[in-house]
Design an enzyme around this catalytic site. Structure first.
Site, PDB file in Angstrom:
ATOM      1  N   ASP A 209      -9.835  15.179 -36.804  1.00  0.00           N
ATOM      2  CA  ASP A 209      -9.780  14.104 -37.240  1.00  0.00           C
ATOM      3  C   ASP A 209      -8.542  13.394 -36.424  1.00  0.00           C
ATOM      4  OD1 ASP A 209      -7.609  13.924 -39.569  1.00  0.00           O
ATOM      5  OD2 ASP A 209      -8.806  15.359 -39.721  1.00  0.00           O
ATOM      6  N   ASP A 211      -6.189  11.508 -38.567  1.00  0.00           N
ATOM      7  CA  ASP A 211      -5.354  11.117 -40.244  1.00  0.00           C
ATOM      8  C   ASP A 211      -6.270   9.886 -40.204  1.00  0.00           C
ATOM      9  OD1 ASP A 211      -3.584  12.026 -41.886  1.00  0.00           O
ATOM     10  OD2 ASP A 211      -2.585  11.542 -41.623  1.00  0.00           O
TER      11      ASP A 211
END
Length: 291
Positions: A209, A211
């Protein structure tokens, strides 16, 4: 000359690798308390390999509550020479994308609720962490991943946060300003303890991802982390197989970084002042210098 014995710390499905012979679960006792789980031991292409599910089978231990000392201690008791850590990480860079692999070479430790050393009151030691990753093992891991259909980034600074919550937006932006490349919750004090135990250590960060800093991407959630990890599971297992294949083609010699002798000048407490109870607990990780 020591033979290669590869320890792998990561998800509970990593041990499901085709070709592992004599695979079996074993419980290894540690004076530091219970490890995350039993270890899965076997042989792959003639190389001894030891898997440890970092969070336990079923993922029932949070990062803060991992017994890092016991985990490293049991691997040492299994004779492990080199530890490969596979960890989910968030990206703090636009060009480190979900699905990519990052060969971490530096850490910033922002954890605060964990036991970080085998040494302490009664036996004090200070090891160098200037270069926390074994360069040889990291290079082997990068080469192994390069053979697969995955983007590999050689080098990166891993910000280790305490968790278990994900970052605030302000924190995520701050870590980017610091020059950090990825963020996660698990590799500290793991890397520090491996160095104290004189074991080579390298990390493959599997990006899941962005974050929460990226304005055009969803904020990190357990759902998207697990989705990307599921897609990377086969790549992670294949990377381990490729590292083992490389190990079959070379002798294991001492590292240029002197990792195997890292405690030679680290102990500061003189022998007559050392605590006997702590010495007994250090029999595996520091037995070489305490005999």
């Amino acid at each position: 000359m020591k033979k290669w014995i590869l320890g792998v710390i990561g998800g509970s499905g990593l041990y499901e690798i085709d070709g592992v012979e004599n695979g079996r679960w074993e419980r290894i006792e540690s004076p530091w308390g219970p490890a995350s789980d039993e270890v899965y031991r076997g042989t792959l292409n003639g190389i001894d390999i030891v898997f440890l599910p970092r969070h336990g089978r079923g993922h029932n231990i949070s990062p803060t509550h991992l017994n890092f000392r016991a985990n490293i201690d049991v691997l040492k008791r299994c004779g492990v020479t080199d530890i490969l850590s596979l960890s989910a990480v968030g990206s703090l860079r636009e060009d480190y994308k979900p699905g990519d692999f990052v060969m971490v070479d530096q850490f910033i430790d922002r954890t605060f609720a964990r036991e970080k050393s085998f040494f302490g009151q009664g036996v004090v030691a200070h090891v160098s962490m200037a270069h926390p990753v074994c360069e040889r093992l990291a290079h082997m891991a990068a080469d192994a991943a390069d053979l697969l259909d995955v983007t590999v980034h050689r080098g990166g600074t891993y910000l280790v946060m305490e968790g278990p919550q994900f970052s605030t937006l302000a924190e995520s932006k701050l870590y980017r300003q610091w020059g950090c490349d990825v963020i996660g919750m698990t590799n500290m004090p793991e890397a520090k303890l491996a160095r104290e135990a004189e074991m080579s250590y390298a990390t493959i960060g599997m990006v899941t991802d962005y974050d929460c800093w990226h304005e055009e991407e969803d904020n990190v959630s357990v759902t998207n982390v697990l989705e990307v990890l599921k897609g990377n599971a086969d790549l992670a297992r294949a990377t381990v197989k490729n590292i083992v294949e490389a190990m079959t083609k070379m002798d294991r010699r001492p590292t240029d970084q002197g990792i195997e002798t890292g405690l030679d000048f680290a102990l500061i407490t003189p022998p007559e002042a050392r605590d006997s109870k702590l010495l007994n607990k250090l029999d595996a990780v520091a037995g070489r210098v305490l005999k």
